[in-house]
Motif scaffolding. Structure first.
Motif, short mmCIF file in Angstrom:
data_model
loop_
_atom_site.label_atom_id
_atom_site.label_comp_id
_atom_site.label_asym_id
_atom_site.label_seq_id
_atom_site.Cartn_x
_atom_site.Cartn_y
_atom_site.Cartn_z
N ILE A 217 36.35 42.52 52.93
CA ILE A 217 35.34 43.86 52.36
C ILE A 217 33.50 43.19 51.95
O ILE A 217 34.90 43.67 50.84
CB ILE A 217 35.18 44.74 53.02
N GLY A 218 32.87 42.74 51.44
CA GLY A 218 32.34 42.81 50.52
C GLY A 218 32.41 41.20 50.42
O GLY A 218 32.92 40.22 50.00
N THR A 219 30.61 40.44 50.47
CA THR A 219 30.84 39.11 51.06
C THR A 219 29.78 39.30 49.63
O THR A 219 28.67 38.82 49.40
CB THR A 219 29.92 39.28 51.98
N VAL B 16 32.83 37.16 45.04
CA VAL B 16 34.64 36.75 45.00
C VAL B 16 34.47 37.15 47.09
O VAL B 16 35.24 36.19 46.83
CB VAL B 16 35.14 37.94 44.60
N ASP C 132 24.94 44.79 53.49
CA ASP C 132 23.48 44.25 52.99
C ASP C 132 23.23 43.34 53.97
O ASP C 132 23.75 41.86 54.29
CB ASP C 132 23.94 43.25 51.50
N CYS D 165 36.68 43.38 48.78
CA CYS D 165 36.27 42.73 47.98
C CYS D 165 35.26 43.30 46.75
O CYS D 165 34.03 42.93 46.65
CB CYS D 165 35.41 41.18 48.08
N VAL D 166 34.52 44.21 47.15
CA VAL D 166 33.37 45.07 47.04
C VAL D 166 33.15 44.78 44.92
O VAL D 166 34.27 45.11 44.82
CB VAL D 166 33.46 46.59 47.43
N THR E 232 33.22 46.62 41.48
CA THR E 232 33.70 47.67 41.22
C THR E 232 32.81 47.70 39.61
O THR E 232 33.37 48.08 38.35
CB THR E 232 35.36 47.70 40.59
N THR F 34 39.06 43.86 41.29
CA THR F 34 39.17 44.43 40.04
C THR F 34 39.67 46.15 39.95
O THR F 34 38.29 46.25 40.03
CB THR F 34 38.80 43.68 38.80
N GLU G 89 42.02 38.28 41.92
CA GLU G 89 41.72 37.40 42.21
C GLU G 89 40.77 37.37 40.20
O GLU G 89 40.41 37.93 39.39
CB GLU G 89 40.00 37.49 42.84
N LYS H 59 45.76 41.96 36.23
CA LYS H 59 44.11 41.61 36.17
C LYS H 59 43.27 41.96 34.69
O LYS H 59 43.02 41.33 34.28
CB LYS H 59 43.64 41.81 37.12
N SER I 109 29.95 39.65 35.48
CA SER I 109 30.40 40.17 35.67
C SER I 109 31.85 40.69 35.68
O SER I 109 31.90 42.10 35.89
CB SER I 109 29.92 39.68 37.59
N CYS I 110 32.38 40.20 34.91
CA CYS I 110 33.45 41.34 34.32
C CYS I 110 34.35 41.12 32.79
O CYS I 110 34.69 42.58 32.91
CB CYS I 110 34.92 39.47 35.00
#
Ligand code: NAD
Length: 434
Positions: free
Chosen positions: A6-8, A11, A32, A83-84, A86, A122, A149, A205, A260-261
Motif C-alpha cells: 500500500i503506497g507505490t 519504497v 494516486d 509503504c505510505v 510518514t 519509517t 526499509e 530505523k 525524504s528521510c
C-alpha cells in the motif's frame, strides 16, 4: 507468496517490483490514480535507474499488478506492506502517521481472512502497538510486524537485492519464519536476517538514519575547519575512514543532507525521545548544524560574488538532493534558489530529471534543457548534485563570459584542473591552489 504494497512511492514501488522479481505475486496499490495509470502503461512515475525495465518484465509476467482497488488487492493478499509516507507534521517535530492509520482502517475493512500487516514505512516506536489497537475488533485475523526499509534512492534496486541486513520486528516465531521464507532469495545471497522486538525494529530505523546524518554533519563541520586551516577534508575523510571502527562511507563533505528521510527522521527521533523524557542532544545539534549549513553555503555564494548578488547570473547544475533520483524533498536547492532570486540574481538550473514544479513560480528562475544553455551566460556556476554527466564538462567551451566562477559543493572537480584552465574555483573543505 501473495503480497500487497500500500503506497507505490519510492519504497513501495521498488520493493514491490523487486519482490515480484523474486517470484511473488504483488499488488502495488496507490490512491494516486495518475501514478497507477502511468505504471499500467509500463512506466515508472519516479526516476530510479533500472526500474522501468524491471517493472515491464514483471508486469508482462503477470507477477506485478498496479491498481487503485484496495479492496481487491487486500483480499487477494496474505502479507500487506504499509509503504505510505510518514512526513513531519507541519510546525512540529512529530511524525504525521495519518496515512499509516488511514490505510490500517482500510485493511481492517477489507480483510476477511488471516493477514500479516507489515510496516515498511519509517514509523516511531509504538506505531505497531497503535495499529494493533485499531484492528482489535478483528484481532485474531492479523499479526503486525515491523520491517523497516533501508534502501537508498538512486541505488534502490541494488539495495533491495543485496541489503546488509533485513530487520524484522515481531513477538512471534511463526511470523519470523514466514518473513524468512519471503526473504530467502536475499538471505541465500548473504544478507543478514536480524530479528528483534517490534518496537526494537522501529527504533533501529530511526537510530540508523540519525547516525548516518550525524556522520555527514560531522564531516561537513570538519570541512569548515579545513577551509579555515588550509587542510584538505578529503585527506581527513580518508585518514579517519580507513579506521575500520569508523568506516569510510558517509564521510564526503558537501551541502546539507536532504532527501525524504534524514531531515524528517532526525526530527522524528528527537520528538520520540521527548515523549520518553530523554534528551538526544547529539541529534538535536546535528539538526541545527544541518539547518545552518544551507545559510553558511549561501553566505559563501555572496562572498564569491563580491557581496553583491543583484543581476548576477547564477547557474545551478543539479537540484535534486542527490544524483540518480528525481526526489526534491529537503534539497539544499529549495532554500538556495528562492534566496538568490530574492536578492536579485538571475538564476537558471539544469537537472537531468527535468524541470521542477518547486521553482515554477519564481520570476527570476528558469529551467534550461541542457548544460550549455544553462551555463553559457553564467557569472557563477554552482554544482549542487554530482550527476555523472557533470563530471566532464569543458567549462571553457561552454561558458561565454571570461571571468566566470565555479562553486563545487560536491568536490566533483579538482582545484588543479581548474587552475590549469584558469577558472576561479571554490569547493568544500579543500585548500585553494594559488
Ligand atoms: P512516497 O511519498 O514516495 O510514497 C508514498 C505513496 O503512498 C504515495 O504514492 C501516496 O499516494 C501513497 N499513499 C498514501 N496513502 C495511501 C493510501 N491510504 N492508500 C494508497 N496509497 C497511499 O514515500 P516514500 O519515499 O516511498 O516513503 C514511504 C515510507 O518509507 C516513509 O515512511 C519513508 O520514511 C520510508 N522510507 C523511504 C525511503 C526513501 O528513500 N524514499 C527509504 C527508506 C524508508
Amino acid at each position: 507468496m501473495k503480497l500487497c504494497m500500500i503506497g507505490t512511492g519510492y519504497v513501495g514501488l521498488v520493493s514491490g517490483t523487486c519482490f515480484a522479481d523474486i517470484g511473488n505475486q504483488v499488488y502495488c496499490v496507490d490512491k494516486d490514480v495518475d501514478k497507477i495509470n502511468k505504471l499500467n502503461s509500463g512506466f515508472s512515475p519516479i526516476y530510479e535507474p533500472g526500474l522501468d525495465e524491471l517493472i515491464q518484465k514483471n508486469f508482462k509476467a503477470k507477477r506485478l499488478i498496479f491498481t487503485s482497488d484496495l479492496k481487491k488487492a487486500i483480499s487477494s493478499s496474505d502479507i500487506i506492506f504499509i509503504c505510505v509516507g510518514t512526513p513531519k507534521k507541519k510546525g512540529s517535530l512529530k511524525v504525521d502517521l495519518s496515512f499509516v492509520y488511514k490505510c490500517t482502517k482500510e485493511i481492517l475493512l477489507y480483510s476477511k481472512k488471516k493477514k500479516i500487516i507489515v510496516t515498511k514505512s519509517t514509523v516511531p516506536v509504538g506505531t505497531g502497538d497503535h495499529i494493533e489497537k485499531i484492528i482489535k475488533k478483528k484481532k485474531k485475523l492479523f499479526s503486525v510486524i515491523s520491517n523497516p526499509e533501508f534502501l537508498r534512492e538512486g541505488e534502490a534496486i541494488r539495495d533491495f537485492r543485496y541489503p546488509d541486513r533485513i530487520v524484522i520486528g515481531s513477538n512471534s516465531i511463526k511470523e519470523f519464519k514466514i518473513m524468512k521464507k519471503l526473504y530467502a532469495p536475499l538471505i541465500n545471497k548473504g544478507s543478514k536476517f536480524f530479528t528483534t522486538s517490534r518496537r526494537g525494529a522501529e527504533l533501529i530505523k530511526y537510530a540508523a538514519n540519525a547516525f548516518l546524518a550525524t556522520k555527514i554533519t560531522f564531516i561537513n563541520e570538519i570541512a569548515n575547519l579545513c577551509e579555515k586551516s588550509g587542510i584538505n577534508v578529503e585527506d581527513v575523510s580518508l585518514g579517519i575512514g580507513l579506521d575500520s571502527r569508523i568506516g569510510g562511507r558517509f564521510l564526503r563533505a558537501g551541502p546539507a543532507y536532504g532527501g525524504s528521510c534524514f531531515p524528517k527522521d532526525t526530527k522524528g527521533l528527537v520528538s520520540l525521545a521527548k515523549k520518553y523524557q530523554t534528551n538526544l542532544s547529539i541529534v538535536k545539534s546535528v539538526i541545527k548544524s544541518n539547518h545552518d549549513r544551507v545559510d553558511l553555503l549561501t553566505k559563501r555564494v555572496h562572498k564569491i560574488l563580491g557581496n553583491n548578488l543583484k543581476d548576477k547570473r547564477i547557474s545551478l547544475l543539479g537540484v535534486t538532493f542527490k544524483p540518480n533520483t528525481d526526489d526534491m524533498r529537503d534539497s539544499t536547492s529549495l532554500k538556495m534558489i528562492p534566496y538568490l532570486c530574492k536578492k536579485g540574481s538571475i538564476v537558471s538550473y539544469y537537472d537531468p530529471t527535468g524541470e521542477k514544479k518547486e521553482f515554477k513560480n519564481l520570476t527570476n528562475c528558469r529551467f534550461k534543457k541542457n548544460i550549455k544553455d544553462n551555463c553559457i551566460n553564467a557569472d557563477l556556476i554552482i554544482l549542487l548534485t554530482e550527476w555523472d554527466e557533470f563530471k566532464s564538462i569543458d567549462f571553457k567551451k561552454v561558458v561565454k563570459k571570461k571571468n566566470f566562477k565555479i562553486y563545487d559543493l560536491r568536490n566533483l572537480y579538482t582545484a588543479y584542473e581548474m587552475k590549469q584552465n584558469k577558472i576561479k574555483y571554490y569547493s568544500i573543505g579543500r585548500p585553494k591552489i594559488n
